[in-house]
Design a protein around this motif. Structure first.
Motif, PDB file in Angstrom:
ATOM      1  N   ARG A 141       1.472   0.988   5.791  1.00 22.96           N
ATOM      2  CA  ARG A 141       1.585  -0.106   4.825  1.00 22.96           C
ATOM      3  C   ARG A 141       0.790   0.140   3.550  1.00 22.96           C
ATOM      4  NH1 ARG A 141      -2.365  -4.533   5.514  1.00 22.96           N
ATOM      5  NH2 ARG A 141      -4.032  -3.872   6.918  1.00 22.96           N
ATOM      6  N   TYR A 142      -0.211   0.996   3.604  1.00 22.12           N
ATOM      7  CA  TYR A 142      -1.014   1.261   2.407  1.00 22.12           C
ATOM      8  C   TYR A 142      -0.258   2.107   1.383  1.00 22.12           C
ATOM      9  CZ  TYR A 142      -4.987  -0.817   4.780  1.00 22.12           C
ATOM     10  OH  TYR A 142      -5.825  -1.703   5.413  1.00 22.12           O
ATOM     11  N   ALA A 143       0.930   2.576   1.745  1.00 20.73           N
ATOM     12  CA  ALA A 143       1.766   3.295   0.778  1.00 20.73           C
ATOM     13  C   ALA A 143       2.124   2.418  -0.421  1.00 20.73           C
ATOM     14  CB  ALA A 143       3.039   3.794   1.467  1.00 20.73           C
ATOM     15  N   PHE A 144       2.108   1.107  -0.247  1.00 21.21           N
ATOM     16  CA  PHE A 144       2.429   0.198  -1.353  1.00 21.21           C
ATOM     17  C   PHE A 144       1.443   0.323  -2.518  1.00 21.21           C
ATOM     18  CE2 PHE A 144       4.659  -2.033   2.162  1.00 21.21           C
ATOM     19  CZ  PHE A 144       5.907  -2.129   1.585  1.00 21.21           C
ATOM     20  N   TRP A 145       0.253   0.883  -2.264  1.00 20.81           N
ATOM     21  CA  TRP A 145      -0.730   1.048  -3.331  1.00 20.81           C
ATOM     22  C   TRP A 145      -0.295   2.093  -4.355  1.00 20.81           C
ATOM     23  CZ3 TRP A 145      -4.479  -1.809  -5.117  1.00 20.81           C
ATOM     24  CH2 TRP A 145      -5.087  -2.748  -4.286  1.00 20.81           C
ATOM     25  N   ALA A 146       0.710   2.896  -4.051  1.00 14.04           N
ATOM     26  CA  ALA A 146       1.174   3.915  -4.999  1.00 14.04           C
ATOM     27  C   ALA A 146       1.623   3.285  -6.316  1.00 14.04           C
ATOM     28  CB  ALA A 146       2.313   4.721  -4.375  1.00 14.04           C
ATOM     29  N   GLU A 147       2.234   2.108  -6.236  1.00 12.07           N
ATOM     30  CA  GLU A 147       2.695   1.420  -7.448  1.00 12.07           C
ATOM     31  C   GLU A 147       1.530   1.092  -8.378  1.00 12.07           C
ATOM     32  OE1 GLU A 147       5.143  -0.245 -10.208  1.00 12.07           O
ATOM     33  OE2 GLU A 147       5.925   0.544  -8.322  1.00 12.07           O
ATOM     34  N   ALA A 148       0.484   0.502  -7.848  1.00 13.87           N
ATOM     35  CA  ALA A 148      -0.655   0.094  -8.675  1.00 13.87           C
ATOM     36  C   ALA A 148      -1.360   1.309  -9.291  1.00 13.87           C
ATOM     37  CB  ALA A 148      -1.637  -0.717  -7.844  1.00 13.87           C
ATOM     38  N   ILE A 156       0.114  -4.508 -13.078  1.00 16.34           N
ATOM     39  CA  ILE A 156       1.350  -4.548 -13.866  1.00 16.34           C
ATOM     40  C   ILE A 156       1.122  -4.909 -15.331  1.00 16.34           C
ATOM     41  CG2 ILE A 156       2.876  -5.043 -11.925  1.00 16.34           C
ATOM     42  CD1 ILE A 156       2.921  -7.970 -12.893  1.00 16.34           C
ATOM     43  N   ILE A 157      -0.019  -5.449 -15.696  1.00 15.15           N
ATOM     44  CA  ILE A 157      -0.228  -5.821 -17.100  1.00 15.15           C
ATOM     45  C   ILE A 157      -0.136  -4.599 -18.020  1.00 15.15           C
ATOM     46  CG2 ILE A 157      -1.850  -6.818 -18.757  1.00 15.15           C
ATOM     47  CD1 ILE A 157      -2.752  -8.736 -16.558  1.00 15.15           C
ATOM     48  N   PRO A 158      -0.810  -3.475 -17.714  1.00  9.36           N
ATOM     49  CA  PRO A 158      -0.628  -2.286 -18.565  1.00  9.36           C
ATOM     50  C   PRO A 158       0.804  -1.755 -18.564  1.00  9.36           C
ATOM     51  CG  PRO A 158      -2.560  -2.044 -17.150  1.00  9.36           C
ATOM     52  CD  PRO A 158      -1.814  -3.239 -16.657  1.00  9.36           C
ATOM     53  N   LEU A 159       1.576  -2.095 -17.532  1.00 13.03           N
ATOM     54  CA  LEU A 159       2.950  -1.609 -17.449  1.00 13.03           C
ATOM     55  C   LEU A 159       3.776  -2.087 -18.646  1.00 13.03           C
ATOM     56  CD1 LEU A 159       4.872   0.019 -15.618  1.00 13.03           C
ATOM     57  CD2 LEU A 159       5.495  -2.145 -14.504  1.00 13.03           C
ATOM     58  N   LEU A 212       3.815 -10.787   1.445  1.00 10.53           N
ATOM     59  CA  LEU A 212       2.950 -11.392   0.433  1.00 10.53           C
ATOM     60  C   LEU A 212       1.819 -10.449   0.058  1.00 10.53           C
ATOM     61  CD1 LEU A 212       2.125 -13.789  -1.294  1.00 10.53           C
ATOM     62  CD2 LEU A 212       0.927 -14.735   0.691  1.00 10.53           C
ATOM     63  N   TRP A 213       1.219  -9.814   1.057  1.00 11.17           N
ATOM     64  CA  TRP A 213       0.155  -8.845   0.789  1.00 11.17           C
ATOM     65  C   TRP A 213       0.678  -7.693  -0.078  1.00 11.17           C
ATOM     66  CZ3 TRP A 213       0.139  -3.653   2.231  1.00 11.17           C
ATOM     67  CH2 TRP A 213      -1.061  -2.965   2.003  1.00 11.17           C
ATOM     68  N   ALA A 214       1.864  -7.178   0.263  1.00 13.88           N
ATOM     69  CA  ALA A 214       2.422  -6.030  -0.459  1.00 13.88           C
ATOM     70  C   ALA A 214       2.802  -6.398  -1.895  1.00 13.88           C
ATOM     71  CB  ALA A 214       3.642  -5.493   0.289  1.00 13.88           C
ATOM     72  N   ILE A 215       3.306  -7.602  -2.113  1.00 11.80           N
ATOM     73  CA  ILE A 215       3.631  -8.050  -3.477  1.00 11.80           C
ATOM     74  C   ILE A 215       2.374  -8.080  -4.334  1.00 11.80           C
ATOM     75  CG2 ILE A 215       4.268 -10.101  -4.819  1.00 11.80           C
ATOM     76  CD1 ILE A 215       6.459 -10.623  -2.737  1.00 11.80           C
ATOM     77  N   ARG A 216       1.297  -8.591  -3.779  1.00 12.28           N
ATOM     78  CA  ARG A 216       0.049  -8.664  -4.549  1.00 12.28           C
ATOM     79  C   ARG A 216      -0.527  -7.280  -4.818  1.00 12.28           C
ATOM     80  NH1 ARG A 216      -2.369 -14.022  -1.379  1.00 12.28           N
ATOM     81  NH2 ARG A 216      -1.157 -15.540  -2.606  1.00 12.28           N
ATOM     82  N   VAL A 217      -0.339  -6.359  -3.878  1.00 10.58           N
ATOM     83  CA  VAL A 217      -0.793  -4.985  -4.100  1.00 10.58           C
ATOM     84  C   VAL A 217       0.029  -4.323  -5.209  1.00 10.58           C
ATOM     85  CG1 VAL A 217      -0.791  -2.661  -3.080  1.00 10.58           C
ATOM     86  CG2 VAL A 217      -1.748  -4.593  -1.808  1.00 10.58           C
ATOM     87  N   PHE A 270       5.830  11.438 -16.035  1.00  8.35           N
ATOM     88  CA  PHE A 270       4.434  11.507 -15.618  1.00  8.35           C
ATOM     89  C   PHE A 270       4.089  10.319 -14.713  1.00  8.35           C
ATOM     90  CE2 PHE A 270      -0.070  10.366 -16.277  1.00  8.35           C
ATOM     91  CZ  PHE A 270      -0.660  11.527 -15.787  1.00  8.35           C
ATOM     92  N   ARG A 271       4.569   9.143 -15.058  1.00  7.16           N
ATOM     93  CA  ARG A 271       4.310   7.974 -14.215  1.00  7.16           C
ATOM     94  C   ARG A 271       4.922   8.153 -12.828  1.00  7.16           C
ATOM     95  NH1 ARG A 271       7.356   3.002 -13.589  1.00  7.16           N
ATOM     96  NH2 ARG A 271       6.073   1.499 -12.478  1.00  7.16           N
ATOM     97  N   LYS A 272       6.139   8.679 -12.786  1.00  9.82           N
ATOM     98  CA  LYS A 272       6.783   8.904 -11.495  1.00  9.82           C
ATOM     99  C   LYS A 272       6.024   9.942 -10.669  1.00  9.82           C
ATOM    100  CE  LYS A 272      10.197   6.484 -13.269  1.00  9.82           C
ATOM    101  NZ  LYS A 272       9.908   5.551 -14.362  1.00  9.82           N
ATOM    102  N   LEU A 273       5.536  10.980 -11.345  1.00 15.05           N
ATOM    103  CA  LEU A 273       4.795  12.022 -10.646  1.00 15.05           C
ATOM    104  C   LEU A 273       3.541  11.456  -9.991  1.00 15.05           C
ATOM    105  CD1 LEU A 273       4.363  15.009  -9.960  1.00 15.05           C
ATOM    106  CD2 LEU A 273       3.189  15.261 -12.159  1.00 15.05           C
ATOM    107  N   VAL A 274       2.823  10.616 -10.718  1.00  9.26           N
ATOM    108  CA  VAL A 274       1.623   9.985 -10.155  1.00  9.26           C
ATOM    109  C   VAL A 274       2.003   9.128  -8.941  1.00  9.26           C
ATOM    110  CG1 VAL A 274      -0.247   8.335 -10.593  1.00  9.26           C
ATOM    111  CG2 VAL A 274       0.399   9.997 -12.358  1.00  9.26           C
TER     112      VAL A 274
END
Length: 453
Positions: free
Chosen positions: A417-424, A370-373, A360-365, A398-402
């Motif tokens: 677990r903080y690796a999930f922040w890469a998506e945001a 996602i709105i700008p996505l 649940l924490w990772a989904i929210r992260v 460019f998005r993938k590189l970031v």
């Protein structure tokens, strides 16, 4: 023959809605292919969590195989749309027949190459000695049905390119319903377990492929499927256009593979498999975000391609505005659902307390930005629809590189677990750059018009 949608004359707002909504729904339903399998697998008594981690390892590889259909049909679809916009139906028919031959050839080659290499592939993509048996059991059955996976995905796109959004939706819906019905029969009633889930998916894709072929061979379609007129030059043109969306999808899956590998490495023996299980649940939720979003931006490419081919600048710009509104509205809705309904989604997978809380924490992260996505998706797919492969690919790359930079740097300094922040992080930086590039290039693209097809 009455057209389901007149891409060149129908009012733009209603046309976008009539094509985008069935396409979005079709992609939402197609998410059920993987999610339903994972839900049932996660609920297998005693081994559910480990089996789910094993099947999660297969997910990116399975999608990469399916992305070959995108290479072919997301390359052929814009060319079909632009040909129809220019009134050249004969060329559009040749593109259709060449795409079918390429799909069948690709399926045969992929099956022959991947099956002998499945063991090293699955270990490379995050399997452990504990999860490999479940990954192998699922993957072997699924890859054996590659031809149906490519046909069901590819034919849906080729039908949508002609404006038949409802037919494309029914094709996907048929497969999803079959999968939901067959999964519990094969897995539990017949006692097949994980291989049963894969077999249910293969048979469901077979049903979708049969429906698509019957439609394209029938009288209701605008472009009836024919055989012959095969040209290597035309195939090369199709692949050149399709290479950008193919690479985008392929790299998306490399992102998932990299995430699983990072979680295994930095999570270690104590947390590695658990974090991959969490990642599998998070990936399932992100499919609910990205696949319907791609249904909106990708499904409406037919409108942009047709009017770009017809030289109708104002309809292209107006359509893009309407598509962006839908994309942003959808991502805003999923942002809210991640926070309100996230616990219900996680509960479907029968995770234990720690897995559920962390999921649940990772989904929210992962959904924090996602709105700008939504804007990013329309800009990339919009340029692809107009044949602007270099721009579309550059923005997506460019998005993938970031993402990769964040993914590999964060765990060095923080917990795994903080690796999930890469998506945001990537969902904030990339759309900002894409918007700037759009306003810089869109008028130049429209002024130049379509190149010779």
């Amino acid at each position: 023959m009455a057209l389901e949608n007149d891409l060149g004359r129908d009012p733009i707002r209603s046309l976008v809605l009539r094509i985008a909504l069935p396409s979005m729904l079709a992609q939402f339903v197609s998410v059920l292919y993987s999610i339903v399998d994972r839900i049932y697998i996660g609920n297998i008594p005693e081994i559910g969590d480990i089996a789910l981690a094993g099947v999660g390892v297969c997910g990116p590889v399975v999608t990469m195989v399916g992305s070959v259909a995108s290479l072919i049909c997301l390359g052929g679809s814009p060319l079909i749309g632009m040909s129809l916009g220019q009134g050249n139906e004969e060329r559009a028919k040749r593109i259709l027949s060449n795409c079918l031959l390429m799909l069948l050839t690709a399926a045969a080659v992929l099956t022959a190459v991947i099956l002998p290499l499945r063991r090293p592939m699955l270990y490379l993509f995050g399997a452990s000695d504990v999860t490999y048996p479940y990954a192998d059991a699922y993957f072997t059955v699924y890859i054996s049905g590659t031809v149906f996976a490519l046909l069901s995905t590819g034919l849906s796109q080729l039908i949508l390119a002609q404006g038949f959004a409802k037919v494309s939706m029914r094709l996907v819906l048929l497969g999803a319903v079959l999968n939901i019905v067959l999964d519990p029969i094969f897995m539990f009633a017949l006692g097949m377990g994980v291989p049963g889930a894969a077999l249910a998916t293969v048979l469901s894709q077979m049903g979708s492929a049969a429906y698509g072929l019957l439609f394209l061979l029938g009288k209701r379609t605008r472009l009836r499927l024919s055989f012959g007129g095969y040209r290597l030059s035309l195939m090369g043109h199709i692949l050149a256009i399709g290479f950008s969306p193919f690479l985008i999808i392929a790299v998306d899956n490399i992102m998932i593979i990299a995430m699983n590998a990072v979680l295994q490495r930095y999570g270690g023996p104590e947390q590695g498999d658990m974090l991959v299980t969490v990642s599998t649940i998070v990936q399932s939720f992100m499919l609910v975000v990205t696949m319907p979003l791609g249904g909106i931006s990708g499904g409406t490419q037919s409108i942009l391609s047709f009017n770009f081919g017809a030289g109708n600048r104002e309809r292209v710009l107006k359509a893009q505005r309407e598509i962006v509104k839908l994309c942003v509205a959808y991502t805003a809705l999923l942002f809210l659902l991640a926070r309100v309904a996230g616990p219900l989604f996680v509960a479907l997978f029968n995770g234990d307390g720690e897995v559920a809380d962390l999921s649940l924490w990772a989904i929210r992260v992962c959904t924090a930005a996602i709105i700008p996505l939504g804007v990013q998706y329309e800009i990339v797919d919009g340029f692809t629809a107009m044949g602007q492969v270099r721009i579309a690919f550059s923005l997506s790359f460019f998005r993938k590189l970031v993402y990769f930079l964040a993914l590999f740097i964060i765990p060095v300094f923080l917990e795994a677990r903080y690796a999930f922040w890469a998506e945001a992080i990537s969902d904030i930086v990339a759309p900002a750059v894409s918007v700037a590039v759009y306003f810089l290039f869109i008028n130049k693209v429209l002024d130049r018009g379509p190149r010779d097809l």
